[in-house]
Scaffold this active site. Structure first.
Site, PDB file in Angstrom:
ATOM      1  N   GLY A  12       0.838  -1.199   0.000  1.00  0.00           N
ATOM      2  CA  GLY A  12       0.000   0.000   0.000  1.00  0.00           C
ATOM      3  C   GLY A  12       0.873   1.250   0.000  1.00  0.00           C
ATOM      4  N   ASP A  13       0.228   2.408  -0.171  1.00  0.00           N
ATOM      5  CA  ASP A  13       0.923   3.702  -0.138  1.00  0.00           C
ATOM      6  C   ASP A  13       1.983   3.829  -1.226  1.00  0.00           C
ATOM      7  OD1 ASP A  13      -0.513   4.204   2.290  1.00  0.00           O
ATOM      8  OD2 ASP A  13       0.995   3.024   3.346  1.00  0.00           O
ATOM      9  N   GLU A  14       1.727   3.232  -2.375  1.00  0.00           N
ATOM     10  CA  GLU A  14       2.713   3.287  -3.460  1.00  0.00           C
ATOM     11  C   GLU A  14       2.594   4.570  -4.277  1.00  0.00           C
ATOM     12  OE1 GLU A  14       0.446   0.879  -3.164  1.00  0.00           O
ATOM     13  OE2 GLU A  14       1.491  -1.028  -2.771  1.00  0.00           O
ATOM     14  N   LYS A  16      -0.694   5.542  -5.430  1.00  0.00           N
ATOM     15  CA  LYS A  16      -1.795   5.242  -6.370  1.00  0.00           C
ATOM     16  C   LYS A  16      -2.604   6.496  -6.698  1.00  0.00           C
ATOM     17  CE  LYS A  16      -3.531   1.837  -3.768  1.00  0.00           C
ATOM     18  NZ  LYS A  16      -2.433   1.444  -2.872  1.00  0.00           N
ATOM     19  N   GLY A  40      -6.611   5.508   1.873  1.00  0.00           N
ATOM     20  CA  GLY A  40      -6.582   6.953   1.989  1.00  0.00           C
ATOM     21  C   GLY A  40      -5.754   7.521   0.881  1.00  0.00           C
ATOM     22  N   HIS A  41      -6.307   8.454   0.146  1.00  0.00           N
ATOM     23  CA  HIS A  41      -5.398   9.183  -0.723  1.00  0.00           C
ATOM     24  C   HIS A  41      -5.796  10.613  -0.954  1.00  0.00           C
ATOM     25  CE1 HIS A  41      -7.591   7.231  -4.204  1.00  0.00           C
ATOM     26  NE2 HIS A  41      -7.746   8.505  -4.380  1.00  0.00           N
ATOM     27  N   GLN A 223      -5.119  -0.489  -0.749  1.00  0.00           N
ATOM     28  CA  GLN A 223      -4.029  -1.241  -0.098  1.00  0.00           C
ATOM     29  C   GLN A 223      -3.057  -1.782  -1.160  1.00  0.00           C
ATOM     30  OE1 GLN A 223      -7.497  -2.329   1.187  1.00  0.00           O
ATOM     31  NE2 GLN A 223      -7.213  -0.392   2.208  1.00  0.00           N
ATOM     32  N   ARG A 302       0.419   7.465  10.922  1.00  0.00           N
ATOM     33  CA  ARG A 302       1.548   6.712  11.459  1.00  0.00           C
ATOM     34  C   ARG A 302       2.773   6.822  10.550  1.00  0.00           C
ATOM     35  NH1 ARG A 302      -0.898   0.865  12.207  1.00  0.00           N
ATOM     36  NH2 ARG A 302      -2.006   1.485  10.327  1.00  0.00           N
ATOM     37  N   ARG A 304       5.690   5.566   8.388  1.00  0.00           N
ATOM     38  CA  ARG A 304       5.868   4.322   7.627  1.00  0.00           C
ATOM     39  C   ARG A 304       7.293   3.801   7.794  1.00  0.00           C
ATOM     40  NH1 ARG A 304       3.204   7.274   2.565  1.00  0.00           N
ATOM     41  NH2 ARG A 304       1.045   7.197   3.242  1.00  0.00           N
ATOM     42  N   LYS A 330       7.824   7.825  -7.229  1.00  0.00           N
ATOM     43  CA  LYS A 330       8.717   8.409  -6.211  1.00  0.00           C
ATOM     44  C   LYS A 330      10.197   8.096  -6.450  1.00  0.00           C
ATOM     45  CE  LYS A 330       6.629   9.304  -2.122  1.00  0.00           C
ATOM     46  NZ  LYS A 330       5.917   9.101  -0.823  1.00  0.00           N
ATOM     47  N   THR A 413       7.502  11.234 -11.493  1.00  0.00           N
ATOM     48  CA  THR A 413       8.720  11.884 -11.001  1.00  0.00           C
ATOM     49  C   THR A 413       8.465  13.049 -10.033  1.00  0.00           C
ATOM     50  OG1 THR A 413       8.756  13.267 -12.983  1.00  0.00           O
ATOM     51  CG2 THR A 413      10.059  11.228 -13.045  1.00  0.00           C
TER      52      THR A 413
HETATM   53  P1  IMP Z   1      -6.904  -3.117   8.345  1.00  0.00           P
HETATM   54  O1  IMP Z   1      -7.094  -3.075   6.860  1.00  0.00           O
HETATM   55  O2  IMP Z   1      -7.334  -1.850   9.019  1.00  0.00           O
HETATM   56  O3  IMP Z   1      -7.498  -4.343   8.966  1.00  0.00           O
HETATM   57  O4  IMP Z   1      -5.331  -3.217   8.625  1.00  0.00           O
HETATM   58  C1  IMP Z   1      -4.578  -4.383   8.299  1.00  0.00           C
HETATM   59  C2  IMP Z   1      -3.176  -4.015   7.808  1.00  0.00           C
HETATM   60  O5  IMP Z   1      -3.291  -3.366   6.550  1.00  0.00           O
HETATM   61  C3  IMP Z   1      -2.404  -3.054   8.709  1.00  0.00           C
HETATM   62  O6  IMP Z   1      -1.028  -3.387   8.629  1.00  0.00           O
HETATM   63  C4  IMP Z   1      -2.622  -1.702   8.067  1.00  0.00           C
HETATM   64  O7  IMP Z   1      -1.590  -0.785   8.353  1.00  0.00           O
HETATM   65  C5  IMP Z   1      -2.635  -2.098   6.597  1.00  0.00           C
HETATM   66  N1  IMP Z   1      -3.405  -1.176   5.755  1.00  0.00           N
HETATM   67  C6  IMP Z   1      -4.752  -1.096   5.632  1.00  0.00           C
HETATM   68  N2  IMP Z   1      -5.092  -0.154   4.741  1.00  0.00           N
HETATM   69  C7  IMP Z   1      -3.944   0.364   4.278  1.00  0.00           C
HETATM   70  C8  IMP Z   1      -3.642   1.355   3.285  1.00  0.00           C
HETATM   71  O8  IMP Z   1      -4.520   1.940   2.642  1.00  0.00           O
HETATM   72  N3  IMP Z   1      -2.313   1.600   3.067  1.00  0.00           N
HETATM   73  C9  IMP Z   1      -1.336   0.924   3.719  1.00  0.00           C
HETATM   74  N4  IMP Z   1      -1.565  -0.013   4.646  1.00  0.00           N
HETATM   75  C10 IMP Z   1      -2.862  -0.292   4.920  1.00  0.00           C
END
Ligand code: IMP
Length: 429
Positions: A12-14, A16, A40-41, A223, A302, A304, A330, A413
């Site tokens: 996740g968080d690439e 997107k 989240g974006h 994700q 949080r 990363r 990135k 970039t």
């Molecule tokens: P949950 O989806 O809230 O159950 O979290 C499970 C795991 O997925 C945890 O390690 C979260 O930090 C991670 N996670 C859930 N949604 C995201 C996201 O959108 N980006 C990055 N990590 C995520």
């Protein structure tokens, strides 16, 4: 012109958001198919910044946007997000937002359970977003969920609530928590029902209609593949299938809908929450990546965890998700490093592996084998063609392609929409 599916190919968080935004402006429909408001974006359109968690990205530009049945929907989070965006001038009406009437709801009891479990888990916690995602999916497969369509039949909800509350009361008792306040839950549902129902539809029909008319659909994954409940680093995963194959089951469009699968890949690696991360750097280099890449979670804020690019994991993600091409994001964060490293395998005892083992004990013992490359002193930031990139940066991208066995379709970039090198247009493929 076919459909495009965007998925994260790491944890996740690439990045997107930017890519989805760019593609959404050219799609006829944008569809979410899994996850919930744990995603989240941030979208930057002109001088305005929009933060989305649950709504598909097309919403901001008025592109018809669909929340498919594979998503778990928190009605209160939905209302808050819709109201916030409306306050920013975005028009959100039933002609632009369509929600599958079969979506399971995330209820306050799911959020409670998520938090109770995390708090009780000590060092073994998953590090979830505490949004109730896991418990809501559990109730879906346990056939106890309250779904969007149930909101139109509140008078008939009691037998379902019996089953749901019996299950949750037993779990809550284990945490010394009082039983579910059933009357309050019913009142809360009655209050929110009309709002949610105003967007609810048999969206599979809208999608079928779009297909018949040859409309271009953008499927927006949330994700990343390494958080997939089957293919990810279990149990440190989310509770949905994040792979591209979910586009069919999570929307009702069938297995051929995905089209061009664009895997979004960051030029290094990050992860939020607990779980294995072989190339994690607990040193100055990791710190530098985090600072330069602004690596803080959009949803929870949080910090990363950061590390070198792991070609083994991305090759695996691309394989299990059927990635057609990647968008590398990135890369500018690596500007100025004297050397850069890529993980090409793992050593476990006297064994070398070219894939990530399934068992947590093996994962914990996996020591990355690195290939070191010369870095680049020039800047990649803002480059819009290969010619703008330092020669060593091009070598880095080409080496990644080779190792992950997947071509680059785009290189991003900077956060700006136009700072992108387009190699192959996913919609034109
Ligand atoms: P949950 O989806 O809230 O159950 O979290 C499970 C795991 O997925 C945890 O390690 C979260 O930090 C991670 N996670 C859930 N949604 C995201 C996201 O959108 N980006 C990055 N990590 C995520």
């Amino acid at each position: 012109m076919g459909n495009v599916t965007v998925i994260g190919a790491q944890w996740g968080d690439e990045g997107k958001g930017k890519i989805v935004d760019w593609l959404a402006s050219r799609a006829d429909m944008v569809v979410r198919f899994q996850g919930g408001h744990n995603a989240g974006h941030t979208l930057v359109v002109g001088d305005k910044v929009y933060k989305l968690s649950l709504l598909p990205s097309g919403i901001v530009t008025g592109t018809p946007s669909v929340i498919g049945n594979g998503v778990v929907l928190d009605p209160w989070a939905l209302k808050a997000e819709v109201e916030k965006l409306r306050g920013q001038g975005v028009r959100i009406e039933p002609d632009v937002l369509m929600i599958a009437e079969t979506c399971p709801l995330i209820l306050p009891i799911h959020r409670d359970l998520d938090a109770m479990r995390e708090d009780a888990s000590g060092a073994g916690k998953i590090g979830t977003t505490r949004r109730g995602i896991g418990p809501a999916y559990e109730d879906k497969v346990g056939r106890r969920a309250i779904r969007v369509c149930d909101l139109a039949h509140l008078g008939e909800l009691d037998p379902q609530l019996d089953r749901l509350c019996a299950h949750h009361d037993a779990l809550r008792a284990g945490f010394n928590e009082p039983p579910v306040d059933r009357e309050r839950l019913k009142r809360d549902l009655a209050e929110i029902a009309d709002f949610v129902l105003s967007f609810a539809r048999p969206v599979w029909r809208d999608l079928d209609e779009a297909k018949q008319r040859g409309r271009r659909i953008l499927f927006e994954g949330a994700q990343g593949v390494l958080l997939d409940v089957d293919h990810g680093t279990y149990p440190f995963v989310t509770s949905s299938n994040t792979v591209a194959g979910t586009t069919g089951s999570g929307t009702g469009m069938g297995p051929s809908a995905a089209g061009f699968v664009l895997g979004i890949v960051k030029a290094y690696t990050t992860r939020v929450g607990s779980g294995p991360f072989p190339t994690e750097l607990d040193d100055e280099t990791g710190q530098r990546l985090g600072e330069r890449g602004h690596e803080f979670g959009t949803v929870t804020g949080r910090k990363r965890r950061c590390g070198w690019f792991d070609a083994v994991l991305v090759r695996q993600s691309a394989a299990v998700s059927g990635v057609t091409g990647i968008a590398l994001t990135k890369i500018d964060v690596l500007d100025g490093f004297a050397t850069v490293k890529i993980c090409t395998g793992y050593r476990i005892g006297d064994q070398t592996l070219d894939y990530f083992p399934a068992h947590a004990a093996d994962q914990a013992r996996a020591v990355p084998v690195y290939e070191e490359m010369e870095g680049w002193s020039g800047t990649t930031a803002g480059a819009r063609s290969w010619a703008d990139l330092p020669a060593q940066a091009i070598k880095y991208v080409r080496r990644i392609e080779e190792l992950i066995r997947c071509p680059v379709a785009l290189v991003s970039t900077s956060p700006e929409r136009d700072d992108t090198i387009l190699v192959r247009d996913p919609f034109a493929s």
